[in-house]
Motif scaffolding. Structure first.
Motif, mmCIF file in Angstrom:
data_model
loop_
_atom_site.group_PDB
_atom_site.id
_atom_site.type_symbol
_atom_site.label_atom_id
_atom_site.label_comp_id
_atom_site.label_asym_id
_atom_site.label_seq_id
_atom_site.Cartn_x
_atom_site.Cartn_y
_atom_site.Cartn_z
ATOM 1 N N MET A 1 0.844 -1.170 0.000
ATOM 2 C CA MET A 1 0.000 0.000 0.000
ATOM 3 C C MET A 1 0.896 1.242 0.000
ATOM 4 N N THR A 3 1.894 5.397 0.235
ATOM 5 C CA THR A 3 1.679 6.462 1.208
ATOM 6 C C THR A 3 0.389 7.211 0.913
ATOM 7 N N ASP A 5 -2.242 6.053 -0.624
ATOM 8 C CA ASP A 5 -3.352 5.168 -0.252
ATOM 9 C C ASP A 5 -3.600 5.209 1.252
ATOM 10 N N ARG A 6 -2.532 5.200 2.030
ATOM 11 C CA ARG A 6 -2.687 5.245 3.487
ATOM 12 C C ARG A 6 -3.296 6.570 3.940
ATOM 13 N N HIS A 8 -5.337 8.420 2.134
ATOM 14 C CA HIS A 8 -6.755 8.363 1.761
ATOM 15 C C HIS A 8 -7.542 7.490 2.733
ATOM 16 N N ASP A 9 -6.962 6.389 3.154
ATOM 17 C CA ASP A 9 -7.642 5.496 4.101
ATOM 18 C C ASP A 9 -7.859 6.169 5.456
ATOM 19 N N ALA A 10 -6.912 7.009 5.868
ATOM 20 C CA ALA A 10 -7.010 7.669 7.165
ATOM 21 C C ALA A 10 -7.859 8.937 7.112
ATOM 22 N N THR A 13 -10.935 10.963 9.586
ATOM 23 C CA THR A 13 -10.856 10.607 11.004
ATOM 24 C C THR A 13 -10.625 11.885 11.815
ATOM 25 N N ASP A 18 -10.568 15.311 6.114
ATOM 26 C CA ASP A 18 -10.489 15.093 4.666
ATOM 27 C C ASP A 18 -9.618 16.121 3.953
ATOM 28 N N ALA A 21 -5.936 15.552 4.646
ATOM 29 C CA ALA A 21 -5.452 14.353 3.954
ATOM 30 C C ALA A 21 -5.217 14.640 2.475
#
Length: 52
Positions: A1, A3, A5-6, A8-10, A13, A18, A21
């Motif tokens: 995965m 950086t 992608d990570r 976007h996944d986080a 929160t 958003d 990120a």
């Protein structure tokens, strides 16, 4: 995965809203392109990659 992608996944929160990120992912991609451009220039000049 990757950086990005990570990031976007986080996103979304409490610790990583958003918009933050998205900004971090954008900055990371710009810096990666800059790094690659610099390395390509080094190759053209016959300079080996720096290892640290």
């Amino acid at each position: 995965m990757s950086t990005v992608d990570r990031l976007h996944d986080a996103a979304g929160t409490p610790l990583l809203p958003d918009d933050t990120a998205r900004t971090l992912a954008e900055v990371f991609e710009v810096l990666q392109r800059l790094r690659l451009r610099y390395q390509l220039l080094q190759l053209q000049e016959g300079v080996g990659p720096r290892t640290r």
